[in-house]
Design a protein around this motif. Structure first.
Motif, PDB file in Angstrom:
ATOM      1  N   ASP A 194       0.829  -1.216   0.000  1.00 15.45           N
ATOM      2  CA  ASP A 194       0.000   0.000   0.000  1.00 15.45           C
ATOM      3  C   ASP A 194       0.857   1.258   0.000  1.00 15.45           C
ATOM      4  OD1 ASP A 194      -2.306  -1.439  -0.056  1.00 15.45           O
ATOM      5  OD2 ASP A 194      -2.752  -1.238   2.085  1.00 15.45           O
ATOM      6  N   SER A 195       1.922   1.247   0.801  1.00 13.54           N
ATOM      7  CA  SER A 195       2.774   2.445   0.871  1.00 13.54           C
ATOM      8  C   SER A 195       3.527   2.659  -0.433  1.00 13.54           C
ATOM      9  CB  SER A 195       3.750   2.366   2.055  1.00 13.54           C
ATOM     10  OG  SER A 195       4.748   1.382   1.826  1.00 13.54           O
ATOM     11  N   LEU A 196       3.871   1.577  -1.115  1.00 14.43           N
ATOM     12  CA  LEU A 196       4.546   1.712  -2.412  1.00 14.43           C
ATOM     13  C   LEU A 196       3.587   2.257  -3.465  1.00 14.43           C
ATOM     14  CD1 LEU A 196       6.611  -1.621  -2.469  1.00 14.43           C
ATOM     15  CD2 LEU A 196       7.478   0.696  -2.096  1.00 14.43           C
ATOM     16  N   LEU A 197       2.335   1.784  -3.422  1.00 11.91           N
ATOM     17  CA  LEU A 197       1.327   2.277  -4.371  1.00 11.91           C
ATOM     18  C   LEU A 197       1.047   3.759  -4.138  1.00 11.91           C
ATOM     19  CD1 LEU A 197      -1.164  -0.733  -4.327  1.00 11.91           C
ATOM     20  CD2 LEU A 197       0.112   0.094  -6.307  1.00 11.91           C
ATOM     21  N   GLU A 198       1.067   4.117  -2.882  1.00 13.26           N
ATOM     22  CA  GLU A 198       0.764   5.500  -2.510  1.00 13.26           C
ATOM     23  C   GLU A 198       1.908   6.449  -2.862  1.00 13.26           C
ATOM     24  OE1 GLU A 198       0.147   7.336   1.818  1.00 13.26           O
ATOM     25  OE2 GLU A 198      -1.007   5.501   1.467  1.00 13.26           O
ATOM     26  N   ASN A 199       3.125   5.988  -2.681  1.00 13.42           N
ATOM     27  CA  ASN A 199       4.286   6.881  -2.767  1.00 13.42           C
ATOM     28  C   ASN A 199       4.985   6.925  -4.121  1.00 13.42           C
ATOM     29  OD1 ASN A 199       5.061   8.159  -0.022  1.00 13.42           O
ATOM     30  ND2 ASN A 199       4.414   6.070   0.488  1.00 13.42           N
ATOM     31  N   TYR A 200       4.914   5.844  -4.894  1.00 10.25           N
ATOM     32  CA  TYR A 200       5.667   5.811  -6.142  1.00 10.25           C
ATOM     33  C   TYR A 200       4.730   5.929  -7.343  1.00 10.25           C
ATOM     34  CZ  TYR A 200       9.616   3.862  -3.437  1.00 10.25           C
ATOM     35  OH  TYR A 200      10.626   3.654  -2.543  1.00 10.25           O
ATOM     36  N   PRO A 201       5.087   6.784  -8.299  1.00  5.74           N
ATOM     37  CA  PRO A 201       4.280   6.864  -9.522  1.00  5.74           C
ATOM     38  C   PRO A 201       4.426   5.585 -10.355  1.00  5.74           C
ATOM     39  CG  PRO A 201       6.236   8.246  -9.702  1.00  5.74           C
ATOM     40  CD  PRO A 201       6.223   7.717  -8.301  1.00  5.74           C
ATOM     41  N   GLU A 202       3.499   5.396 -11.267  1.00  7.09           N
ATOM     42  CA  GLU A 202       3.457   4.155 -12.037  1.00  7.09           C
ATOM     43  C   GLU A 202       4.755   3.900 -12.812  1.00  7.09           C
ATOM     44  OE1 GLU A 202       0.394   3.942 -15.004  1.00  7.09           O
ATOM     45  OE2 GLU A 202       0.510   1.740 -15.084  1.00  7.09           O
ATOM     46  N   HIS A 203       5.346   4.948 -13.384  1.00 14.02           N
ATOM     47  CA  HIS A 203       6.540   4.707 -14.210  1.00 14.02           C
ATOM     48  C   HIS A 203       7.716   4.191 -13.367  1.00 14.02           C
ATOM     49  CE1 HIS A 203       7.705   8.808 -12.856  1.00 14.02           C
ATOM     50  NE2 HIS A 203       8.928   8.407 -13.090  1.00 14.02           N
ATOM     51  N   ILE A 204       7.731   4.501 -12.081  1.00 11.36           N
ATOM     52  CA  ILE A 204       8.755   3.913 -11.192  1.00 11.36           C
ATOM     53  C   ILE A 204       8.329   2.500 -10.789  1.00 11.36           C
ATOM     54  CG2 ILE A 204       9.816   4.044  -8.897  1.00 11.36           C
ATOM     55  CD1 ILE A 204       9.986   7.040  -9.240  1.00 11.36           C
ATOM     56  N   ARG A 205       7.077   2.341 -10.384  1.00 11.03           N
ATOM     57  CA  ARG A 205       6.614   1.015  -9.934  1.00 11.03           C
ATOM     58  C   ARG A 205       6.804  -0.059 -10.998  1.00 11.03           C
ATOM     59  NH1 ARG A 205       1.403   1.221  -9.654  1.00 11.03           N
ATOM     60  NH2 ARG A 205       0.875   3.431  -9.563  1.00 11.03           N
ATOM     61  N   LYS A 206       6.609   0.322 -12.253  1.00  8.48           N
ATOM     62  CA  LYS A 206       6.701  -0.668 -13.330  1.00  8.48           C
ATOM     63  C   LYS A 206       8.135  -1.151 -13.579  1.00  8.48           C
ATOM     64  CE  LYS A 206       2.461  -1.378 -14.697  1.00  8.48           C
ATOM     65  NZ  LYS A 206       1.863  -2.722 -14.651  1.00  8.48           N
ATOM     66  N   LYS A 207       9.100  -0.470 -12.954  1.00 10.92           N
ATOM     67  CA  LYS A 207      10.494  -0.921 -13.057  1.00 10.92           C
ATOM     68  C   LYS A 207      10.903  -1.779 -11.859  1.00 10.92           C
ATOM     69  CE  LYS A 207      12.468   3.260 -13.697  1.00 10.92           C
ATOM     70  NZ  LYS A 207      13.531   4.228 -14.027  1.00 10.92           N
ATOM     71  N   LEU A 208      10.002  -1.918 -10.867  1.00  9.97           N
ATOM     72  CA  LEU A 208      10.381  -2.562  -9.611  1.00  9.97           C
ATOM     73  C   LEU A 208       9.847  -3.975  -9.457  1.00  9.97           C
ATOM     74  CD1 LEU A 208       9.711   0.387  -7.097  1.00  9.97           C
ATOM     75  CD2 LEU A 208      11.911  -0.292  -8.119  1.00  9.97           C
ATOM     76  N   TYR A 209      10.760  -4.905  -9.205  1.00 10.89           N
ATOM     77  CA  TYR A 209      10.370  -6.202  -8.660  1.00 10.89           C
ATOM     78  C   TYR A 209      10.270  -6.043  -7.147  1.00 10.89           C
ATOM     79  CZ  TYR A 209      11.690  -8.739 -12.946  1.00 10.89           C
ATOM     80  OH  TYR A 209      11.774  -9.214 -14.229  1.00 10.89           O
ATOM     81  N   LEU A 210       9.268  -6.669  -6.542  1.00  7.99           N
ATOM     82  CA  LEU A 210       9.175  -6.654  -5.082  1.00  7.99           C
ATOM     83  C   LEU A 210       9.966  -7.842  -4.547  1.00  7.99           C
ATOM     84  CD1 LEU A 210       5.508  -5.504  -4.468  1.00  7.99           C
ATOM     85  CD2 LEU A 210       7.549  -4.202  -5.108  1.00  7.99           C
ATOM     86  N   HIS A 211      10.670  -7.619  -3.445  1.00  8.84           N
ATOM     87  CA  HIS A 211      11.730  -8.526  -3.006  1.00  8.84           C
ATOM     88  C   HIS A 211      11.736  -8.548  -1.476  1.00  8.84           C
ATOM     89  CE1 HIS A 211      15.653 -10.455  -3.378  1.00  8.84           C
ATOM     90  NE2 HIS A 211      16.265  -9.491  -2.730  1.00  8.84           N
ATOM     91  N   GLY A 212      12.102  -9.696  -0.907  1.00 10.76           N
ATOM     92  CA  GLY A 212      12.186  -9.789   0.559  1.00 10.76           C
ATOM     93  C   GLY A 212      10.809  -9.833   1.204  1.00 10.76           C
ATOM     94  N   TYR A 213       9.910 -10.583   0.572  1.00  8.35           N
ATOM     95  CA  TYR A 213       8.503 -10.568   0.985  1.00  8.35           C
ATOM     96  C   TYR A 213       8.141 -11.808   1.809  1.00  8.35           C
ATOM     97  CZ  TYR A 213       8.732 -13.244  -3.355  1.00  8.35           C
ATOM     98  OH  TYR A 213       9.100 -14.136  -4.331  1.00  8.35           O
ATOM     99  N   PRO A 214       7.019 -11.728   2.563  1.00 10.09           N
ATOM    100  CA  PRO A 214       6.608 -12.850   3.412  1.00 10.09           C
ATOM    101  C   PRO A 214       5.947 -14.000   2.637  1.00 10.09           C
ATOM    102  CG  PRO A 214       5.337 -10.844   3.913  1.00 10.09           C
ATOM    103  CD  PRO A 214       6.231 -10.515   2.761  1.00 10.09           C
ATOM    104  N   ASP A 215       5.640 -15.068   3.383  1.00 10.41           N
ATOM    105  CA  ASP A 215       5.174 -16.315   2.756  1.00 10.41           C
ATOM    106  C   ASP A 215       3.791 -16.221   2.101  1.00 10.41           C
ATOM    107  OD1 ASP A 215       7.437 -17.741   3.282  1.00 10.41           O
ATOM    108  OD2 ASP A 215       6.693 -18.644   5.139  1.00 10.41           O
ATOM    109  N   ASN A 216       2.990 -15.221   2.464  1.00 12.27           N
ATOM    110  CA  ASN A 216       1.632 -15.140   1.897  1.00 12.27           C
ATOM    111  C   ASN A 216       1.602 -14.399   0.561  1.00 12.27           C
ATOM    112  OD1 ASN A 216       2.256 -12.667   3.089  1.00 12.27           O
ATOM    113  ND2 ASN A 216       0.164 -12.268   3.778  1.00 12.27           N
ATOM    114  N   TYR A 217       2.708 -14.456  -0.178  1.00 10.74           N
ATOM    115  CA  TYR A 217       2.821 -13.661  -1.404  1.00 10.74           C
ATOM    116  C   TYR A 217       1.828 -14.064  -2.500  1.00 10.74           C
ATOM    117  CZ  TYR A 217       5.706 -17.611  -2.950  1.00 10.74           C
ATOM    118  OH  TYR A 217       6.168 -18.860  -3.268  1.00 10.74           O
ATOM    119  N   LEU A 218       1.398 -15.323  -2.504  1.00 13.92           N
ATOM    120  CA  LEU A 218       0.489 -15.746  -3.578  1.00 13.92           C
ATOM    121  C   LEU A 218      -0.844 -15.003  -3.516  1.00 13.92           C
ATOM    122  CD1 LEU A 218       1.199 -19.590  -3.791  1.00 13.92           C
ATOM    123  CD2 LEU A 218       1.910 -17.784  -5.393  1.00 13.92           C
TER     124      LEU A 218
END
Ligand SMILES: [Zn+2]
Length: 242
Positions: A194-218
């Motif tokens: 949620d904080s990433l969606l709120e803080n980063y514009p789409e053109h930045i988000r589309k370059k980012l893989y999310l990493h270091g995430y918990p087990d409920n990622y599916l």
């Protein structure tokens, strides 16, 4: 050509994935970015061993980023009889040695030992060059008052390390692909989706893989795929130039 290999992509409490550590490999050598307690298993899963690591960069002092240093230090010392390079910001040294590793590594067959008996320690403030690549350190925001660093590699690959959103850095940073710390619930010390969606514009988000995430990622895969580049996966390789 370089390959960035995802050795692990899990949060500190994850069971499904190893610690969020990666390796940058080219013909000149292999650098680990972080070295958590799962490192030996994570390397073995990619048909790599401790002996294949030439250098390590540490982003910050937490077990899923540094506790594997104890294993690598002892095996290089007793088994492979070599020292490898350890790159870190000077502000991390005291906590790394005096408060984290000394209890175990402070003694060898020859008596008392220091970090430099195991590693060629290189202090890096803003940037360093290694194996033909340029690494720029980025001061990120993980735990209040505690130093933590990300990296920008060749102005191509951004690696956040553990951090809350850092718009002030990312808005001006030149990079093509990023790996960004992420979690799926509210957090004071990591980046919730949620904080990433709120803080980063789409053109930045589309370059980012999310990493270091918990087990409920599916449960969040669709949301992540729609709004970001995706989730990192163990064994995933990202090729990039020197
Ligand atoms: Zn951390």
């Amino acid at each position: 050509m370089n390959e960035l290999i995802i050795l692990g992509c899990g949060s500190s409490d994850a069971l499904k994935n190893y610690n969020a550590n990666v390796a940058v490999i080219n013909q000149q050598g292999t650098l680990l970015i972080d070295c958590g307690y799962s490192i030996k298993h994570a390397l073995a899963a990619q048909n790599m061993g401790i002996e294949s690591v030439d250098a390590i960069f540490i982003t910050h002092i937490h077990g899923d980023h540094i506790f594997g240093l104890e294993r690598i230090a002892f095996e290089n010392y007793y088994k492979y009889h070599k020292k490898i390079a350890l790159y870190l910001h000077p502000s991390l040294y005291k906590t790394l040695w005096d408060e984290s590793l000394k209890g175990s590594l402070g003694h060898t067959d020859k008596g008392s030992a220091v970090l430099e008996d195991y590693f060629d320690v290189h202090f890096v403030e803003d940037k360093f060059e290694l194996f033909g690549n340029h690494y720029q350190l980025l001061k990120v925001k993980h735990i209040k008052g505690v130093a933590a660093f990300g990296l920008n590699i060749n102005e191509d690959i951004f690696y956040s390390g553990d951090t809350t959103p850092i718009c002030e850095i990312l808005q001006d940073l030149r990079f093509n692909v990023g790996l960004h710390d992420a979690t799926f619930s509210a957090s004071e010390v990591h980046s919730s989706v949620d904080s990433l969606l709120e803080n980063y514009p789409e053109h930045i988000r589309k370059k980012l893989y999310l990493h270091g995430y918990p087990d409920n990622y599916l449960d969040y895969q669709d949301l992540v795929d729609k709004n970001f580049k995706g989730l990192t996966k163990q064994g995933m390789r990202i090729k990039f130039g020197q």
